[in-house]
Each structure stands twice: as C-alpha cells, then as structure tokens.
Scaffold this motif. Sequence first.
Motif, short mmCIF file in Angstrom:
data_model
loop_
_atom_site.label_atom_id
_atom_site.label_comp_id
_atom_site.label_asym_id
_atom_site.label_seq_id
_atom_site.Cartn_x
_atom_site.Cartn_y
_atom_site.Cartn_z
N LEU A 115 6.85 -109.79 88.59
CA LEU A 115 8.29 -109.86 88.45
C LEU A 115 8.78 -108.85 87.43
CD1 LEU A 115 10.33 -111.82 89.71
CD2 LEU A 115 10.26 -113.13 87.61
N VAL A 116 8.11 -108.79 86.31
CA VAL A 116 8.52 -107.88 85.25
C VAL A 116 8.35 -106.43 85.69
CG1 VAL A 116 7.87 -107.05 82.97
CG2 VAL A 116 8.11 -109.47 83.36
N ALA A 117 7.19 -106.13 86.29
CA ALA A 117 6.91 -104.74 86.62
C ALA A 117 7.72 -104.25 87.81
CB ALA A 117 5.41 -104.58 86.90
N ASP A 118 7.91 -105.15 88.78
CA ASP A 118 8.58 -104.72 90.01
C ASP A 118 10.07 -104.57 89.82
OD1 ASP A 118 6.62 -106.67 92.38
OD2 ASP A 118 6.21 -104.87 91.20
N ASP A 119 10.65 -105.63 89.34
CA ASP A 119 12.09 -105.74 89.50
C ASP A 119 12.87 -105.23 88.32
OD1 ASP A 119 11.66 -108.98 91.07
OD2 ASP A 119 11.40 -106.94 91.80
N LEU A 120 12.23 -105.05 87.22
CA LEU A 120 13.04 -104.81 86.03
C LEU A 120 12.80 -103.42 85.48
CD1 LEU A 120 12.29 -108.27 84.52
CD2 LEU A 120 14.30 -107.58 85.78
N ASP A 121 13.88 -102.78 85.05
CA ASP A 121 13.72 -101.46 84.41
C ASP A 121 13.00 -101.64 83.10
OD1 ASP A 121 17.16 -100.96 85.21
OD2 ASP A 121 15.37 -100.56 86.40
N GLY A 122 12.10 -100.72 82.87
CA GLY A 122 11.41 -100.81 81.59
C GLY A 122 10.32 -101.86 81.58
N GLY A 123 10.20 -102.59 82.68
CA GLY A 123 9.17 -103.62 82.73
C GLY A 123 7.79 -103.02 82.63
N LEU A 124 7.60 -101.93 83.41
CA LEU A 124 6.29 -101.28 83.38
C LEU A 124 5.98 -100.74 81.99
CD1 LEU A 124 5.67 -99.18 86.59
CD2 LEU A 124 4.27 -100.94 85.58
N GLY A 125 7.00 -100.22 81.35
CA GLY A 125 6.79 -99.68 80.01
C GLY A 125 6.29 -100.74 79.06
N VAL A 126 6.90 -101.92 79.17
CA VAL A 126 6.46 -103.02 78.31
C VAL A 126 5.02 -103.37 78.62
CG1 VAL A 126 6.84 -105.44 77.77
CG2 VAL A 126 8.78 -103.93 78.08
N LEU A 127 4.70 -103.35 79.89
CA LEU A 127 3.33 -103.70 80.27
C LEU A 127 2.34 -102.72 79.67
CD1 LEU A 127 2.00 -105.86 81.98
CD2 LEU A 127 2.08 -104.30 83.91
N ARG A 128 2.72 -101.45 79.65
CA ARG A 128 1.80 -100.46 79.08
C ARG A 128 1.56 -100.70 77.61
NH1 ARG A 128 1.71 -96.23 83.16
NH2 ARG A 128 3.69 -96.38 84.24
N HIS A 129 2.56 -101.31 76.94
CA HIS A 129 2.38 -101.53 75.51
C HIS A 129 1.48 -102.70 75.19
CE1 HIS A 129 6.11 -99.05 74.65
NE2 HIS A 129 5.14 -98.52 73.97
N VAL A 130 1.27 -103.53 76.18
CA VAL A 130 0.46 -104.71 75.89
C VAL A 130 -1.01 -104.34 76.01
CG1 VAL A 130 -0.15 -107.03 76.61
CG2 VAL A 130 2.22 -106.27 76.70
N GLU A 131 -1.71 -104.55 74.92
CA GLU A 131 -3.11 -104.14 74.87
C GLU A 131 -3.95 -104.98 75.80
OE1 GLU A 131 -4.48 -103.87 70.78
OE2 GLU A 131 -6.37 -104.65 71.59
N GLY A 132 -4.79 -104.32 76.56
CA GLY A 132 -5.70 -105.08 77.40
C GLY A 132 -5.10 -105.57 78.69
N ALA A 133 -3.83 -105.24 78.94
CA ALA A 133 -3.19 -105.77 80.15
C ALA A 133 -3.87 -105.21 81.39
CB ALA A 133 -1.71 -105.42 80.16
N ILE A 134 -4.06 -103.88 81.42
CA ILE A 134 -4.59 -103.27 82.64
C ILE A 134 -6.05 -103.67 82.84
CG2 ILE A 134 -5.32 -101.07 81.61
CD1 ILE A 134 -3.59 -101.68 85.00
N ASP A 135 -6.77 -103.85 81.74
CA ASP A 135 -8.16 -104.30 81.87
C ASP A 135 -8.22 -105.69 82.48
OD1 ASP A 135 -9.04 -102.77 78.73
OD2 ASP A 135 -9.29 -102.02 80.79
N ALA A 136 -7.32 -106.54 82.01
CA ALA A 136 -7.31 -107.91 82.54
C ALA A 136 -6.98 -107.88 84.02
CB ALA A 136 -6.30 -108.76 81.78
N LEU A 137 -6.05 -107.02 84.41
CA LEU A 137 -5.67 -106.94 85.82
C LEU A 137 -6.84 -106.43 86.65
CD1 LEU A 137 -2.07 -105.52 85.46
CD2 LEU A 137 -2.68 -107.72 86.42
N GLU A 138 -7.53 -105.42 86.15
CA GLU A 138 -8.65 -104.87 86.93
C GLU A 138 -9.78 -105.87 87.04
OE1 GLU A 138 -8.34 -100.12 86.78
OE2 GLU A 138 -10.09 -101.09 85.90
N ASN A 139 -10.04 -106.56 85.97
CA ASN A 139 -11.05 -107.61 86.00
C ASN A 139 -10.75 -108.62 87.08
OD1 ASN A 139 -13.19 -107.35 84.39
ND2 ASN A 139 -12.60 -108.92 82.92
N LEU A 140 -9.47 -108.94 87.17
CA LEU A 140 -9.06 -109.93 88.15
C LEU A 140 -9.35 -109.43 89.55
CD1 LEU A 140 -7.84 -112.64 87.89
CD2 LEU A 140 -5.58 -111.64 88.08
N VAL A 141 -9.08 -108.15 89.80
CA VAL A 141 -9.35 -107.59 91.12
C VAL A 141 -10.83 -107.68 91.43
CG1 VAL A 141 -9.39 -105.48 92.47
CG2 VAL A 141 -7.40 -106.03 91.11
#
Lengths: 494, 259
Positions: A438-464
């Motif tokens: 929801l945050v990444a898709d629909d909201l401006d700046g959502g992706l930017g916030v996600l990039r600032h969160v440490e470990g977010a992309i690792d957690a997502l990849e782990n999930l995959v």
Amino acid sequence: MPPRFKELYKQTRSSKDSRQNRLLQEAQLRRLQREQVFMGKRLRLRAPQDSETESEYEFTASDMTGIIKGLEASCKAYLSGKHDERMDALQNLSVKLEQPSEELREFVLEGKCIELLVGFLTQADGDEKLQSLWCLTNIAASEGRLAERVLPATPHLLPLLSSSIAELTNQAAWALGNLAAEGEQMREQLYALGALAPLVSLLGAQDPVVLQTACFAVSNMARKPCSYFNRLFELDVPQVAAKQLKRFANDPECVAELAWVFAYLTAASSAQQVDCVLASGAVDVLLQCAVDAADGAPGALLIPIIRTLGNVAAGTDAQTHALVAKPGFVPLLVKYIESRASRAVEKETLWVLSSVTAGRKEDVHAMVNAGVVPDLVRIIETQDYDIKKEAAFSLLNIALVGECLEDLPNERLVREFVGFLRSQDPQLVRMGVQFIALVADDLDGGLGVLRHVEGAIDALENLVAVTEDDDTRAMVSALIDRYYGEDAEVAIEQ
Amino acid sequence: MYVPAKRRLAMDDPFFDLGNAETNIYFHIKKHPSPITIATTTTNSKNSDSDNSSSGNTSNDNSGQQAITQINKVLETNIDTQYFSFSTRTIICHEPPCQGTAHPAMSYELHYDQMHRNNCSTCNAIFPSSHWLDLHIQEYHDMFFQARIARTDGGLNYSCFLPACVEMFESAGERKEHMIDVHRFPLSFTWDLVQDGLRHAGRDDDDDDDGNDGDDECAEDMDVDLITAGFKQSLRISAPEKITFGRHEDNQYQYDHWK
C-alpha cells in the motif's frame, strides 16, 4: 552420647529440609493459583485472623491426621458431640483445602471426606451446613480429580439453592459454579442432574451477594462447548439479567458479574442470539455503566463489558453498526485505547476496534473522525507484540478503506511493518506485505521511505526465497522490482 | 492477501488469557468476602449486607492483608513475568555473524532458522532454508554434480528453487527464466543466493549483475585433470598432495618397542 531430651520427642528438621518444604509448598501454592486464575474457579479464602495457627502455611503430616480424626470423631459423636469442636474441625478443613497437601488429597479422593461433608449437609444445623459447603466449594475449586469428587454431592446442593437463608444459597451456588468451570463433561453432567434451571432462577435474587454468585455460576454453565446453550435463551436469561442490570446499575461489582453473563451469552453465538441480547436493552445499560465508571476503575470491572461489546461487534455488519450508533460507544473505545492502567483493557478494546473497522464504511469514518488513528500509530510504534498486532489490524483495515493514507509513509511505522515480515505468524506476514504494498504502490514518497528503512529489502527478498504462498510471493516480487526501478528490466535483457 | 475481516473469538481463546487472569486475580485479592453470620434472616440480610460492605472492606484490608501479599507475591513472580512477558521480551542473538542484535522473542525462532540453522560448513555461507542449503551443497560442493554438468550431452541437473516444484533444467539460465515466468520471482532477485548465501553488507541498489552465475562452474572439458582441478576449486578444501603408507626411515616418530 545419649540423645538430648528435646530430640526424644520433637522431630528436628534441618534448615535444608525446612527450606525444601517451604519451596515445595510455595510451588504448590503457585500451581494451585494458576488453576484458579486461568480456569476461573474461585476459592473462598478464610481471613488468617479467623484461624490462629495459619500465620505460615506450614504444617506437618501429624496435624492433618489430627484434623481428619477430629472430623470423623465429631461426625460419629454427632448427637452427643460438641458443636464447637465440629465447627473448629470444619473451619480448619476449609483452610487446609486452600492448598491441600498429599494426605488431604488422599483423604478427599480415597477417604471418606465427601461422605462426611454430605452428612453435615443433610443433618447438621445452619452454621455447620455453611462450613461444610465452604469445604465443598474449596474442593471444587481445586484441580480435576478433586473437583470430580464433589459432583455426587450435587443432589444435596440443589435443594439448598432455594433455601431461605441467603448465606447457604450463596455458598451452594458458589460450589456449583466452581464445578461448572471444571470442563465440558462436568457441565453436561450438572445439566443432566438439573442444575441449570435453579441457578437461572437465582439470577433474579434480591440480595446483591447472592446475585453475584449466581451470575458466576450461570456464566460458567454458559461456557462453550455445551449442548444445552439454547436452553439459556429459552429460560429468558437475557431478559432476567437485563432487568437486574437496571436495578443494580449503581453497584459496579454486580454490573461486572452480570456483564460476564452477557459476555458468555454473546461469545461466538448465532446472529439471532446476539440480536436477542441487543433487544433486551442490556448493552445500553452496560455501555452507560462503562461511560459512568470512574477513571481509576480497576480493569477487572471493565473487561467483561468490553468483552460483551467485542462479541457483538464481531457479529453482522448491522449489529456492529447498531453498536457504533449508540451514544458513548465511540468515545469509550478511544478512551480505553489510551488506557495506561490495564493492558488487558487496551488489548481487548483494540480487538473491538478491529471488528468495527472491518465493518461498514460509515462506521470506519466514525472511528477515524473520533481521532483514533494517531493513537493506533503510537501503539504500533511503541507497544509490545500482542498489542501491536491488534492495533495493526485496525490501522490496516482503515487504510484499505482509503482513509488516512497520508499518515502511512512514516518511517517508524513502516519499520514496524517490515518487522512483521520477519515474524513467525503467517497472518502478521500477510499484513506486513499488504501494508508495504500500500505504501509503495499508492503513495508518493512511499518508496523513498521504504528505502530508508534498514533491512527492508533483505526481509522482502528473504520472503520470496522462503515463502510457499504464491500470492504473497507474487506481491513481494512486484514490490522488489518496483523498488529497484527500471534498471532491473534493462539488466535482464542483457 | 490480507482482507479486513471480523474475528469471532471463543471465550477460552488464549487471546483472552490476560483479561481473564486480571479478573480472577482481582477477585481473589480484592474481594475477600467475610462470612455473614447465620443469625441474620433474609429480611435483615439486605441491611446487614450493606453494613458488611461498608465495614467489611476495612476489616478485609486488615485481616486479609497477609493472604493478599502472599498471593500477590506468587502471582507477580509467576504469572506476570513468566507467562505473559514472552510476548514482550527481546532476545539478543550472539551467534556469529549477528553482533548482539536484539530480536523480539516472538520472531527469534524464525531469525535463527533463517540466519543460523542452515549454514554451509564448508564455505560458511548462510541460507534461509534447508532447501537452499541442499541446493548449494549439491551444486557447489558435490563432485558428481560437477561431473554430470561437464558431460556434453547435458541432462536436467538444475532443480527449481522451490521445494514443492519438481522441475529440472539444463542450465542455471533456464532455471532462472522458469523462476521468473512461473513462480513470479522478481527480476532483481539475488540469483547467486545459491552460490554465496545471504550477504550482510547490504545490497547496492544498482547491483544488476544478474547474468551468468551458475554457468561459471561448468567444466566443458572431458579431461579428467581439468575436472579434478575444477573439483578442488569448487570443493574449496585442501588435501595433501601426496599420501603414503608404511614406515619411513626418516619418520621422526620412532617406536622404541620395535627396536
């Protein structure tokens, strides 16, 4: 060297033995209390002043045999025996039953304890009957095997429910309530013995003490699973209890006990049954009592009311809406969510809120307008796991309806939901994914916030890499690709 | 996916344990009812009850104090801290390579499974599940696998990354396409996860080298020496150049009793 005089007659215990004994008894006390706390049985504790010897809960085996012999002797010598001796023996027994020793357990399970007590019930005078009932209550408040021994005494307990003496009625109902809390089998047997109808009629009692105990007993009888649940509605329990609620609205203890009856009546019940409770007007009175409750009211008095409201809110959308429409309901939820006094109150109120936010859009609007979202965000950011999860349900429900989206791209909040991705709870993982999407898709700046969160992309990849759920994987993959932008698509073509 | 739904819970659901415990503790500690004497009749009972409730509380506070403190002590140490705090506790992980990071107790087991349980003992790579570890060992530390992929007639050697899917492929590239097309893996997935395991330094956002990983280790040559050399490199173990048996005159360990 000849033994010292003291050692000839007094059994000396080394300090190690004393300590071991004390630890054993503390453990017993702990264990027992756990059964009463979680199964909802109620011991009747005797104030220590009444029994001089009980400053420490320490006693020897010889004390026990003495009591038992005393009891047996006084029963045999009933007609010529002394009233005071018998009273002493019974009172002593009721205290010892609060945490029965091995010898006492044997006496109850194998010995003649129950027979003796029943003898007192049928023959003795009022005082002794009460003490005997007291003992039976405490035995019924113990664990399974002991409580089962009281069941055969039920036919003697039932006539006492219509006694003219309030104290006896009270104690008999108490004992039956403890029995009913034991389990499904016990409840069915009690029902077969005809215990339900007299207890229900006791709900109309004038005496508040008796009323509270009757509520305790009927609540326990109403626990599910039970085959006779519909009978409660046939016996007009909601109507009788609602009337009592109106009469005793100023007594918080009575209100709390009556609220428990309604909580059990509405728990996972059919829509019709919940409608019946709503129609009786009980919910309005309960709501009013909660609104009127003092700020420092103990959690235990509020919890049954919240439980009832939660059960109704988890019903049909119409039922939820009926609740939201009642004046005072929405502010009450907001107030309890901020409750710092009792964690249980906060947790269960969040559960109610999660049901409301899963209802009609207008109800969700009503909650948002009452200012509940900042509290939810605060709770998710600061509180511990179980309460955090509850608040997350509500926030996600609100967001999925389209409200308050501008509050979502908050780095701390997103970090919490990323934490959900790493959880063992599959429900929590789904919630985390949904929120981040929801945050990444629909909201401006959502992706930017996600990039600032440490470990977010690792957690997502782990999930995959690890998840077996195809839908989750598809959603997370799309997220990851969006995270890396268009470069990913270019690279794959090389 | 997640859909808002109402959750009807039974009264004995563990969710309500906290509330139930609080209620029952309150009853046993606060409501310490004092015995009403039998002498009062029902007509008087209402009056005496109200008397009792006002004076009874004060006498309860004095007389019930000892029982209350004892129960309180037991319940505090046992119920509150041990039973309920599991959901609020954090555990600090000391296994390498975690340097004392704290995790909530509820997700610690998953953290341990993903970071510490499935590690390759040969090359110390970390894998998120046992299936990935198996694939890694098979593809990078198994000489029979190397021999199979060295054969020019190919054959299906590379298995799908998901345990539930039994498809096999001739090359890592084919497998990658399968993962993307059928199992919806992201294009920017770390495809060398099988080779290197999880990396901790964090990823660069422009790390787009997703090309030809698995093919690196394929030995084209049928020559045994080359294959052996390939084994050693992939196995990454060191073996002595020469192994001999028998007594050596220059052996420094002399056995006296032989003499």
